[in-house]
Design a protein around this motif. Structure first.
Motif, PDB file in Angstrom:
ATOM      1  N   MET A  11       0.853  -1.187   0.000  1.00  0.00           N
ATOM      2  CA  MET A  11       0.000   0.000   0.000  1.00  0.00           C
ATOM      3  C   MET A  11       0.883   1.229   0.000  1.00  0.00           C
ATOM      4  O   MET A  11       1.977   1.210   0.554  1.00  0.00           O
ATOM      5  CB  MET A  11      -0.813   0.030   1.304  1.00  0.00           C
ATOM      6  CG  MET A  11      -2.293  -0.140   1.149  1.00  0.00           C
ATOM      7  SD  MET A  11      -3.080   0.204   2.720  1.00  0.00           S
ATOM      8  CE  MET A  11      -3.476  -1.438   3.260  1.00  0.00           C
ATOM      9  N   GLN A  19      -7.702   4.278   6.311  1.00  0.00           N
ATOM     10  CA  GLN A  19      -9.142   4.415   6.563  1.00  0.00           C
ATOM     11  C   GLN A  19      -9.749   3.004   6.641  1.00  0.00           C
ATOM     12  O   GLN A  19      -9.083   2.013   6.321  1.00  0.00           O
ATOM     13  CB  GLN A  19      -9.806   5.307   5.510  1.00  0.00           C
ATOM     14  CG  GLN A  19      -9.330   5.153   4.054  1.00  0.00           C
ATOM     15  CD  GLN A  19     -10.078   4.098   3.286  1.00  0.00           C
ATOM     16  OE1 GLN A  19     -11.028   3.518   3.791  1.00  0.00           O
ATOM     17  NE2 GLN A  19      -9.644   3.822   2.061  1.00  0.00           N
ATOM     18  N   GLY A  21     -11.722   1.360   4.923  1.00  0.00           N
ATOM     19  CA  GLY A  21     -11.712   0.563   3.685  1.00  0.00           C
ATOM     20  C   GLY A  21     -10.396  -0.188   3.526  1.00  0.00           C
ATOM     21  O   GLY A  21     -10.376  -1.367   3.166  1.00  0.00           O
ATOM     22  N   ASN A  22      -9.284   0.478   3.821  1.00  0.00           N
ATOM     23  CA  ASN A  22      -7.983  -0.194   3.789  1.00  0.00           C
ATOM     24  C   ASN A  22      -7.947  -1.320   4.819  1.00  0.00           C
ATOM     25  O   ASN A  22      -7.373  -2.378   4.581  1.00  0.00           O
ATOM     26  CB  ASN A  22      -6.833   0.761   4.139  1.00  0.00           C
ATOM     27  CG  ASN A  22      -6.741   1.969   3.230  1.00  0.00           C
ATOM     28  OD1 ASN A  22      -6.693   3.096   3.704  1.00  0.00           O
ATOM     29  ND2 ASN A  22      -6.736   1.740   1.923  1.00  0.00           N
ATOM     30  N   GLN A 183     -10.162  -8.744  -4.291  1.00  0.00           N
ATOM     31  CA  GLN A 183     -10.955  -8.496  -3.095  1.00  0.00           C
ATOM     32  C   GLN A 183     -12.452  -8.671  -3.374  1.00  0.00           C
ATOM     33  O   GLN A 183     -12.954  -8.225  -4.393  1.00  0.00           O
ATOM     34  CB  GLN A 183     -10.638  -7.057  -2.712  1.00  0.00           C
ATOM     35  CG  GLN A 183     -11.446  -6.433  -1.658  1.00  0.00           C
ATOM     36  CD  GLN A 183     -11.106  -4.936  -1.641  1.00  0.00           C
ATOM     37  OE1 GLN A 183     -11.859  -4.108  -2.145  1.00  0.00           O
ATOM     38  NE2 GLN A 183      -9.969  -4.589  -1.092  1.00  0.00           N
ATOM     39  N   ALA A 187     -16.137  -6.692   0.594  1.00  0.00           N
ATOM     40  CA  ALA A 187     -15.097  -6.002   1.365  1.00  0.00           C
ATOM     41  C   ALA A 187     -14.921  -4.566   0.896  1.00  0.00           C
ATOM     42  O   ALA A 187     -14.033  -3.865   1.345  1.00  0.00           O
ATOM     43  CB  ALA A 187     -13.774  -6.750   1.248  1.00  0.00           C
ATOM     44  N   ILE A 189     -15.788  -0.763   0.812  1.00  0.00           N
ATOM     45  CA  ILE A 189     -16.434   0.194   1.706  1.00  0.00           C
ATOM     46  C   ILE A 189     -16.580   1.537   0.987  1.00  0.00           C
ATOM     47  O   ILE A 189     -15.674   1.982   0.295  1.00  0.00           O
ATOM     48  CB  ILE A 189     -15.575   0.389   2.990  1.00  0.00           C
ATOM     49  CG1 ILE A 189     -15.220  -0.969   3.623  1.00  0.00           C
ATOM     50  CG2 ILE A 189     -16.288   1.295   3.989  1.00  0.00           C
ATOM     51  CD1 ILE A 189     -16.404  -1.815   4.025  1.00  0.00           C
ATOM     52  N   MET A 199     -14.760   4.703  -0.356  1.00  0.00           N
ATOM     53  CA  MET A 199     -14.045   5.482   0.658  1.00  0.00           C
ATOM     54  C   MET A 199     -12.576   5.507   0.269  1.00  0.00           C
ATOM     55  O   MET A 199     -12.025   4.495  -0.152  1.00  0.00           O
ATOM     56  CB  MET A 199     -14.221   4.871   2.050  1.00  0.00           C
ATOM     57  CG  MET A 199     -13.778   5.815   3.160  1.00  0.00           C
ATOM     58  SD  MET A 199     -13.849   5.081   4.804  1.00  0.00           S
ATOM     59  CE  MET A 199     -15.588   5.048   5.145  1.00  0.00           C
ATOM     60  N   LYS A 201      -8.456   7.323   0.973  1.00  0.00           N
ATOM     61  CA  LYS A 201      -7.500   8.130   1.724  1.00  0.00           C
ATOM     62  C   LYS A 201      -7.388   9.520   1.130  1.00  0.00           C
ATOM     63  O   LYS A 201      -7.026  10.454   1.806  1.00  0.00           O
ATOM     64  CB  LYS A 201      -6.095   7.496   1.644  1.00  0.00           C
ATOM     65  CG  LYS A 201      -5.898   6.231   2.431  1.00  0.00           C
ATOM     66  CD  LYS A 201      -4.390   5.963   2.568  1.00  0.00           C
ATOM     67  CE  LYS A 201      -4.007   4.602   2.059  1.00  0.00           C
ATOM     68  NZ  LYS A 201      -3.070   4.583   0.958  1.00  0.00           N
TER      69      LYS A 201
HETATM   70  P1  AMP Z   1      -5.313   2.823  -1.422  1.00  0.00           P
HETATM   71  O1  AMP Z   1      -5.720   3.499  -0.169  1.00  0.00           O
HETATM   72  O2  AMP Z   1      -6.173   3.187  -2.566  1.00  0.00           O
HETATM   73  O3  AMP Z   1      -3.841   2.935  -1.692  1.00  0.00           O
HETATM   74  O4  AMP Z   1      -5.614   1.267  -1.241  1.00  0.00           O
HETATM   75  C1  AMP Z   1      -4.793   0.397  -0.547  1.00  0.00           C
HETATM   76  C2  AMP Z   1      -5.523  -0.917  -0.361  1.00  0.00           C
HETATM   77  O5  AMP Z   1      -6.718  -0.766   0.397  1.00  0.00           O
HETATM   78  C3  AMP Z   1      -5.939  -1.597  -1.668  1.00  0.00           C
HETATM   79  O6  AMP Z   1      -5.723  -2.989  -1.553  1.00  0.00           O
HETATM   80  C4  AMP Z   1      -7.406  -1.295  -1.783  1.00  0.00           C
HETATM   81  O7  AMP Z   1      -8.108  -2.245  -2.462  1.00  0.00           O
HETATM   82  C5  AMP Z   1      -7.856  -1.230  -0.326  1.00  0.00           C
HETATM   83  N1  AMP Z   1      -8.923  -0.235  -0.227  1.00  0.00           N
HETATM   84  C6  AMP Z   1      -8.795   1.106  -0.360  1.00  0.00           C
HETATM   85  N2  AMP Z   1      -9.982   1.724  -0.218  1.00  0.00           N
HETATM   86  C7  AMP Z   1     -10.893   0.751  -0.015  1.00  0.00           C
HETATM   87  C8  AMP Z   1     -12.309   0.736   0.179  1.00  0.00           C
HETATM   88  N3  AMP Z   1     -13.027   1.867   0.196  1.00  0.00           N
HETATM   89  N4  AMP Z   1     -12.916  -0.448   0.367  1.00  0.00           N
HETATM   90  C9  AMP Z   1     -12.214  -1.588   0.359  1.00  0.00           C
HETATM   91  N5  AMP Z   1     -10.876  -1.639   0.179  1.00  0.00           N
HETATM   92  C10 AMP Z   1     -10.227  -0.494  -0.017  1.00  0.00           C
END
Ligand code: AMP
Ligand code: TRP
Length: 335
Positions: A11, A19, A21-22, A183, A187, A189, A199, A201
């Protein structure tokens, strides 16, 4: 020697806090998968350089992201949790892979197309363009079997597979061809204020984002203010009731319960009660994670030491692959 299949994921350190979701979409899965796999998890700071960053803040976000991985249950004694830039082989292999990546092929990556359209050609760097090639290097250096990622990264894993196959065909078997593990929809969000958007960051407004490191009172308030609808029935209907459905998804993911059982529990009780129930679930989940992350961040020297040990473990694997690659492509090795 370990017989376990290898897993790789990472990540970006793009915020001070992760957040929910992560946490639900990535960290909880990673935590569970570290039993079954020989897992490598990186904080991809080189990727984060494709966005504007204050240098001191990037360093701090990198530590904070690593601390949250550990606080969420990634065990650095079991899984190889490290910082991407600590292992030089990533940037080196990315260069070699870029020489077998088509310009058009890279240009078809939808994430690049979206971002470059949003920011305009002048603000779009070559680094953003080659971002998926660096991601391919991350994965291929470790002879990875599986790559758990969100939907949006699937195309990048497909490119990784294509590059591995092309390299192997051209220079001889060198890389394992990895499989994406996408995913589950359950899962995913959505933003609490705008439940049709994932959702994120990097959301413009933080009102609908639940941060792992926020004060729990703030988290509680955001849940109580989450957007719902007017019919007052706690029921899952992603199209018709996106707000309530999202809250149900969070509730189910954190408790391990099935959505119908939660619907039954709140039948005839209205959204106030339901939100209070969810608030208690989220706060109970976040409190120890937040406390542990802050404790780790209180002792940055120890955290840095753990990251250094793991970077060394990662480098041992990565260097072996890179050395084979240098030989295969015909680079004269230094005597
Ligand atoms: P990011 O924050 O976009 O760099 O995402 C890092 C990881 O968190 C990735 O594997 C995404 O799939 C997961 N992720 C980010 N936002 C969400 C969300 N809203 N719901 C589920 N997984 C998320
Ligand atoms: N690009 C991924 C994301 O934004 C992060 C990432 C970088 C990654 N390298 C990786 C994920 C290797 C899996 C494997 O989510």
């Amino acid at each position: 020697m370990t017989q376990k299949a290898r897993l790789y994921s990472g990540m970006q350190p793009s915020a001070d806090s992760l957040q929910i979701g992560n946490y639900i979409g990535a960290l909880l899965q990673w935590r569970d998968m570290q039993d079954t796999y020989d897992a490598f998890f990186s904080v991809v700071d080189l990727h984060a350089l494709t966005q504007p960053n204050d240098p001191a803040e990037l360093r701090e976000k990198t530590r904070r992201t690593a601390a949250q991985y550990i606080a969420a249950g990634i065990e650095p004694s079991r899984s190889t949790l490290y910082v991407q830039s600590h292992v030089r082989a990533h940037a080196e292999l990315a260069w070699i892979l870029s020489t077998i990546t088509g310009f058009g092929e890279a240009g078809r990556m939808t994430q690049f197309k979206d971002k470059s359209q949003r920011y305009g050609a002048d603000a779009t760097s070559v680094g953003l363009f080659t971002y998926p090639v660096l991601m391919a290097a991350d994965i291929l250096l470790y002879q990875t079997h599986v790559v758990p990622v969100g939907d949006d990264q699937k195309q990048h894993v497909e490119l990784t597979r294509d590059l591995a196959e092309r390299f192997n065909a051209r220079y001889g078997e060198t890389f394992r061809v990895p499989e994406p593990v996408i995913q589950a929809e359950t899962a995913r969000i959505y933003d609490l204020q705008n439940p049709s958007a994932k959702m994120s960051k990097s959301a413009e407004s933080h009102a609908g984002v639940l941060w792992l490191l926020d004060d729990v009172d703030v988290t509680a308030k955001k849940i109580m203010r989450a957007v719902t609808d007017n019919d007052g029935v706690v029921a899952y209907d992603r199209e018709g009731k996106p707000g309530v459905s999202n809250l149900l998804t969070i509730y189910a993911a954190l408790t391990g319960r099935q959505i119908p059982s939660i619907e039954d529990e709140y039948a005839g009780r209205g959204y106030g009660d339901f939100k209070k129930g969810l608030r208690d679930v989220v706060v109970a989940e976040f409190e120890p994670v937040r406390a542990r992350a802050l404790e780790l961040l209180d002792d940055p020297a120890e955290l840095d030491r753990v990251l250094a040990v793991n970077a060394e473990k990662a480098a041992a694997v990565a260097d072996e692959t890179l050395s084979t690659v240098y030989d295969r492509v015909g680079l004269l090795r230094r005597a």
